[in-house]
Design an enzyme around this catalytic site. Structure first.
Site, PDB file in Angstrom:
ATOM      1  CG  ASP A 138      -0.968  -5.484   0.242  1.00 16.77           C
ATOM      2  OD1 ASP A 138      -2.036  -5.588  -0.391  1.00 16.77           O
ATOM      3  OD2 ASP A 138      -0.593  -4.418   0.754  1.00 16.77           O
ATOM      4  CG  ASN A 139      -6.096  -8.110   0.321  1.00 17.37           C
ATOM      5  OD1 ASN A 139      -5.664  -6.978   0.118  1.00 17.37           O
ATOM      6  ND2 ASN A 139      -7.259  -8.341   0.907  1.00 17.37           N
TER       7      ASN A 139
ATOM      8  N   GLY B 271       0.828  -1.211   0.000  1.00 21.24           N
ATOM      9  CA  GLY B 271       0.000   0.000   0.000  1.00 21.24           C
ATOM     10  C   GLY B 271       0.852   1.247   0.000  1.00 21.24           C
TER      11      GLY B 271
ATOM     12  CE  LYS C 119      -7.420   2.028  10.705  1.00 22.85           C
ATOM     13  NZ  LYS C 119      -6.224   1.191  10.520  1.00 22.85           N
TER      14      LYS C 119
ATOM     15  N   GLY D  83      -3.654  -1.939  -2.565  1.00 24.24           N
ATOM     16  CA  GLY D  83      -2.214  -1.795  -2.808  1.00 24.24           C
ATOM     17  C   GLY D  83      -1.843  -2.283  -4.203  1.00 24.24           C
TER      18      GLY D  83
ATOM     19  CG  LEU E  57       1.589  -0.192   7.985  1.00 21.68           C
ATOM     20  CD1 LEU E  57       2.694   0.178   7.016  1.00 21.68           C
ATOM     21  CD2 LEU E  57       1.229   1.013   8.809  1.00 21.68           C
TER      22      LEU E  57
ATOM     23  CE1 TYR F 297     -10.364   3.464   8.265  1.00 20.21           C
ATOM     24  CE2 TYR F 297     -10.306   5.788   8.855  1.00 20.21           C
ATOM     25  CZ  TYR F 297      -9.666   4.653   8.410  1.00 20.21           C
ATOM     26  OH  TYR F 297      -8.323   4.691   8.123  1.00 20.21           O
TER      27      TYR F 297
ATOM     28  CB  ILE G 272       1.670   4.307   4.863  1.00 21.26           C
ATOM     29  CG1 ILE G 272       0.805   5.575   4.745  1.00 21.26           C
ATOM     30  CG2 ILE G 272       2.662   4.456   6.012  1.00 21.26           C
ATOM     31  CD1 ILE G 272      -0.032   5.897   5.981  1.00 21.26           C
TER      32      ILE G 272
HETATM   33  P1  NAD Z   1      -3.478   1.632   1.495  1.00 19.27           P
HETATM   34  O1  NAD Z   1      -4.888   1.291   1.099  1.00 19.27           O
HETATM   35  O2  NAD Z   1      -2.582   2.121   0.433  1.00 19.27           O
HETATM   36  O3  NAD Z   1      -2.796   0.433   2.258  1.00 19.27           O
HETATM   37  C1  NAD Z   1      -3.504  -0.617   2.873  1.00 19.27           C
HETATM   38  C2  NAD Z   1      -2.936  -1.914   2.326  1.00 19.27           C
HETATM   39  O4  NAD Z   1      -3.567  -3.015   3.002  1.00 19.27           O
HETATM   40  C3  NAD Z   1      -3.210  -2.091   0.836  1.00 19.27           C
HETATM   41  O5  NAD Z   1      -2.003  -2.443   0.177  1.00 19.27           O
HETATM   42  C4  NAD Z   1      -4.218  -3.232   0.773  1.00 19.27           C
HETATM   43  O6  NAD Z   1      -4.100  -3.988  -0.418  1.00 19.27           O
HETATM   44  C5  NAD Z   1      -3.863  -4.013   2.024  1.00 19.27           C
HETATM   45  N1  NAD Z   1      -4.957  -4.833   2.570  1.00 19.27           N
HETATM   46  C6  NAD Z   1      -6.234  -4.451   2.830  1.00 19.27           C
HETATM   47  N2  NAD Z   1      -6.931  -5.485   3.346  1.00 19.27           N
HETATM   48  C7  NAD Z   1      -6.066  -6.531   3.418  1.00 19.27           C
HETATM   49  C8  NAD Z   1      -6.195  -7.870   3.871  1.00 19.27           C
HETATM   50  N3  NAD Z   1      -7.368  -8.348   4.339  1.00 19.27           N
HETATM   51  N4  NAD Z   1      -5.115  -8.678   3.813  1.00 19.27           N
HETATM   52  C9  NAD Z   1      -3.926  -8.217   3.305  1.00 19.27           C
HETATM   53  N5  NAD Z   1      -3.746  -6.956   2.865  1.00 19.27           N
HETATM   54  C10 NAD Z   1      -4.813  -6.123   2.923  1.00 19.27           C
HETATM   55  O7  NAD Z   1      -3.623   2.737   2.658  1.00 19.27           O
HETATM   56  P2  NAD Z   1      -2.516   3.549   3.457  1.00 19.27           P
HETATM   57  O8  NAD Z   1      -2.874   4.968   3.300  1.00 19.27           O
HETATM   58  O9  NAD Z   1      -1.158   3.090   3.106  1.00 19.27           O
HETATM   59  O10 NAD Z   1      -2.868   3.145   4.961  1.00 19.27           O
HETATM   60  C11 NAD Z   1      -2.040   2.298   5.758  1.00 19.27           C
HETATM   61  C12 NAD Z   1      -2.551   2.342   7.196  1.00 19.27           C
HETATM   62  O11 NAD Z   1      -2.519   3.672   7.690  1.00 19.27           O
HETATM   63  C13 NAD Z   1      -3.991   1.875   7.378  1.00 19.27           C
HETATM   64  O12 NAD Z   1      -4.118   1.128   8.560  1.00 19.27           O
HETATM   65  C14 NAD Z   1      -4.770   3.164   7.496  1.00 19.27           C
HETATM   66  O13 NAD Z   1      -5.978   3.022   8.230  1.00 19.27           O
HETATM   67  C15 NAD Z   1      -3.783   4.056   8.201  1.00 19.27           C
HETATM   68  N6  NAD Z   1      -4.022   5.479   7.964  1.00 19.27           N
HETATM   69  C16 NAD Z   1      -3.655   6.092   6.800  1.00 19.27           C
HETATM   70  C17 NAD Z   1      -3.869   7.451   6.646  1.00 19.27           C
HETATM   71  C18 NAD Z   1      -3.469   8.193   5.387  1.00 19.27           C
HETATM   72  O14 NAD Z   1      -3.562   9.438   5.388  1.00 19.27           O
HETATM   73  N7  NAD Z   1      -3.000   7.550   4.334  1.00 19.27           N
HETATM   74  C19 NAD Z   1      -4.478   8.203   7.662  1.00 19.27           C
HETATM   75  C20 NAD Z   1      -4.855   7.547   8.811  1.00 19.27           C
HETATM   76  C21 NAD Z   1      -4.609   6.197   8.964  1.00 19.27           C
END
Ligand code: NAD
Length: 355
Positions: A44-45, A23, A169, A49, A87, A165, A25
């Site tokens: 990662d599924n 994903g 969390k 991502g 993450l 959501y 981050i």
């Molecule tokens: P993202 O969607 O890019 O990353 C999430 C990843 O998790 C993806 O690659 C997705 O394919 C993978 N995923 C989802 N469900 C899955 C599962 N069941 N099994 C395996 N992989 C799975 O989002 P991000 O922005 O990189 O967020 C990463 C973390 O940070 C998350 O927990 C999110 O809640 C938290 N977050 C992000 C932000 C932001 O501003 N980007 C803000 C607050 C919190």
């Protein structure tokens, strides 16, 4: 001797598990861990991502395309790790509104499974240090400013899906803190505020990539409401730099940390900033929330973190200006050559007129 990622007792590189590592981050975190010489396993599924976010081949990177729960019960069952970064999640309010059942299940069940695994995933079945990614959404619609980690959360009714959501969390956080207290798991919770930068996608409602993509096309930048909502945007490369330092500091275990920028900007100003930095001819179009969100949707007027706890614990000095982030995000979107924009962003940074 600097820590080059070697385990002094075994001389093997330290093994790290990153869930959601393909994903936005997660992939930047993997870049950093690989640069430190860690041996990284990503699960990662690829639901949101992309495999292309990670190096195609790297001798210290293993990629498992799988749901986290299935990987823990399958290929990872007998594996041990020195650190775990969780993450993977259904990310963002829009995704949760579109498919609340799967989003709530994903967020709560995955974290529960990862913490159960972490409790025995260290060497000789000891607990492994685990970082749980949470969100500023946990503060709900509290009007306090800035948000401190121990402040009350204020949520709307359960009939308004968007709060699920935040609640999912919050349950993740309760679980992490409970595993720390009851099972001695070295767990750290990080509440991310708006994190932005290269590789981020606008498809899931994230505002900056939406603006940047529209600006590159000279298409209208859509601002919901009156644009006075205040947010703080932090470059993902600054965010991931601090995560291993938090997890490796025993004093941080069992604690919650805000992670992000504390420099506020309104969404309307952000739209105009993107236009300026990318020299775009786009207009800014104000639309009511009802155009894209369900009736009763509540947005938050102001979301600014206190970073006192983070700075006291490990220090935190972001390196990337907002203008630089906009340019780098535009480049990663790769719609047109934006290299000419680099110099103007650098100029803006040196004048100190950003963020
Ligand atoms: P993202 O969607 O890019 O990353 C999430 C990843 O998790 C993806 O690659 C997705 O394919 C993978 N995923 C989802 N469900 C899955 C599962 N069941 N099994 C395996 N992989 C799975 O989002 P991000 O922005 O990189 O967020 C990463 C973390 O940070 C998350 O927990 C999110 O809640 C938290 N977050 C992000 C932000 C932001 O501003 N980007 C803000 C607050 C919190």
């Amino acid at each position: 001797m600097p820590d080059r990622g070697s385990n002094p007792t075994t001389k093997h590189p330290r093994r790290v598990l990153v869930t959601g590592g393909a994903g936005f981050i997660g992939s930047h975190l993997c870049d950093q861990l690989l640069a430190e010489g860690r041996s990284v396993v990503v699960v990662d599924n690829l639901s949101t991502g992309r495999r292309s976010n990670l190096p195609a081949t790297h001798e210290d990177l293993s990629f498992i395309e799988s749901d986290v729960r299935e990987a823990i019960l399958g290929p990872l069952t007998h594996e041990t790790f020195d650190e775990i970064y969780h993450l993977a999640a259904a990310v963002g309010v829009k995704l949760v509104i579109d498919d609340p059942i799967s989003a709530i299940d994903t967020n709560v069940e995955l974290t529960s499974a990862v913490l159960r695994f972490a409790a025995r995933a260290g060497p000789r079945q000891s607990p492994a240090p685990v970082l749980i990614a949470s969100s500023s959404e946990v503060y709900g619609k509290s009007t306090k400013t800035p948000f401190h980690e121990d402040d009350d959360s204020v949520y709307g009714s359960t009939t308004i899906t968007r709060w699920s959501y935040a609640c999912s969390k919050a349950i993740d956080e309760f679980l992490a803190l409970a595993y720390h207290r009851q099972r001695a798991v070295p767990a750290v919770v990080t509440r991310f505020f708006n994190t932005v930068g290269p590789r981020q996608l606008g498809e899931y409602g994230m505002v900056l990539p939406r603006f940047v993509a529209a600006a590159l096309d000279d298409a209208p930048l859509t601002v919901h409401g009156d644009g006075t909502q205040i947010r703080c945007f932090c470059d993902v490369r600054d965010v991931v730099e601090v995560l291993p330092r938090l997890l490796r500091a025993p004093a941080c275990h069992g604690r919650v940390f805000n992670v992000g920028s504390d420099t506020p900007i309104s969404i309307l100003d952000l739209a105009n900033r993107v236009k300026l930095v990318l020299k775009s001819k786009s207009s800014v179009k104000m639309v009511p929330y009802a155009a894209d969100y369900p009736v009763g949707f509540e947005d938050l007027l102001r979301r600014v973190p206190s970073l006192d706890r983070l700075r006291d614990a490990v220090g935190f000095e972001p390196r990337f200006s907002l203008d630089q982030t906009i340019v780098d995000l535009a480049e990663s979107i790769n719609r047109r050559d934006v290299s000419a924009l680099q110099s103007s962003a650098h100029t803006a940074v040196s004048k100190g007129n950003t963020r």
